[in-house]
Design an enzyme around this catalytic site. Structure first.
Site: not given
Length: 296
Positions: A52, A107, A109, A229, A257
């Site tokens: 996401t 956004r 879910h 990245s 992360m």
């Protein structure tokens, strides 16, 4: 119905039409369902822990034509409202979205059957990212360990059972992915795979840009690949949730992360668990022609 949680946290999930959700979301369900989408809205749709944040940053970089400074204008979680988000007394995701100028990037879910009807009625654009179920489960497990507003996942063995039975927040991975896959031919839906973005980010980012109606030159595309990245994003305080209080996300337990790889499931699954999930996948996804990549 309230779903039990582990001993470490007092958070409970409640169900809407059989889908477990956080209590604050359920309490705000009327406002969510009556949300007024607009024809030029772009909705980023994912099952939790399917990339996401990654796709959100890619979309924002495309929208800002690769301008890094513009993408630093606010924390990523504040740039594009999460429509079902609710944590009183803070403004809800619906209220944040209502305050935004058009065109909006939003956004969710939510599975297809719980999406506010106005998104379908207004023929909005949907950008869906799917991730293979095994890596998704592992990532969700570690996320629940550190997230203090979701139930304690318990041991990996316990979580495996919880997940395959769809008793996690936002429900069954199988229902979610299958639901979005089955409507992709009827609406403006770009259906992407986490593993494809990992394998060839430039190709997939170009697809997203085209879907958004943006023409980007090669230099800008290369810049977006570089800036989105995993390594760059992990070190970016506007993205890595380092400003979120420990009382909500305790990153000393597991970083937000964490790895961002394909195939980490092999470090967690037993052979028996892997076979069992393979069998369940065949049963649940029968008739769905998706071939997920499980390693790169």
């Amino acid at each position: 119905m309230a779903l039990a949680t582990g001993p470490g946290k007092q958070t409970q999930l409640r169900e809407v039409e059989g889908v477990p959700l956080q209590a604050a979301i359920v309490d705000n369900w009327g406002q969510i369902q009556s949300f007024e989408a607009k024809p030029d809205d772009l909705l980023i749709c994912t099952y939790p822990k399917s990339g996401t944040t990654w796709i959100q940053e890619i979309v924002d970089m495309i929208e800002q034509n690769g301008d890094v400074e513009k993408c630093q204008r606010a924390l990523i979680q504040h740039r594009h409202p999460f429509i079902e988000w609710a944590r009183p007394p803070q403004p809800s995701g619906v209220e944040k979205a209502q305050a935004m100028p058009s065109p909006r990037i939003l956004r969710t879910h939510l599975p297809t059957r719980l999406l506010p009807p106005s998104f379908w009625e207004n023929n909005c654009k949907f950008l869906y990212v799917a991730r293979n179920v095994k890596d998704c489960m592992v990532s969700y497990y570690h996320f629940q360990r550190m997230n203090q507003v979701l139930p304690d996942p318990g041991t990996w063995e316990e979580y495996f059972e919880t997940f395959i039975n769809g008793k996690v927040a936002w429900g069954s991975w199988f229902e979610h992915v299958k639901g979005w896959w089955e409507v992709k031919g009827r609406y403006q839906i770009l259906f992407l795979f986490y593993e494809d973005i990992k394998k060839d980010p430039k190709c997939e980012i170009r697809k997203v840009a085209q879907f958004m109606g943006k023409h980007l030159d090669e230099t800008v595309l290369d810049k977006i690949v570089q800036e989105t990245s995993f390594e760059k994003m992990k070190d970016n305080p506007m993205i890595n949730r380092s400003t979120v209080p420990k009382s909500i996300m305790d990153q000393s337990i597991s970083p937000f992360m964490r790895k961002g790889t394909v195939g980490d499931w092999k470090n967690h699954f037993t052979v028996a668990q892997s076979h069992r999930l393979d069998e369940l996948y065949r049963k649940k996804m029968e008739g769905v022609s998706i071939d997920f990549c499980l390693e790169l």
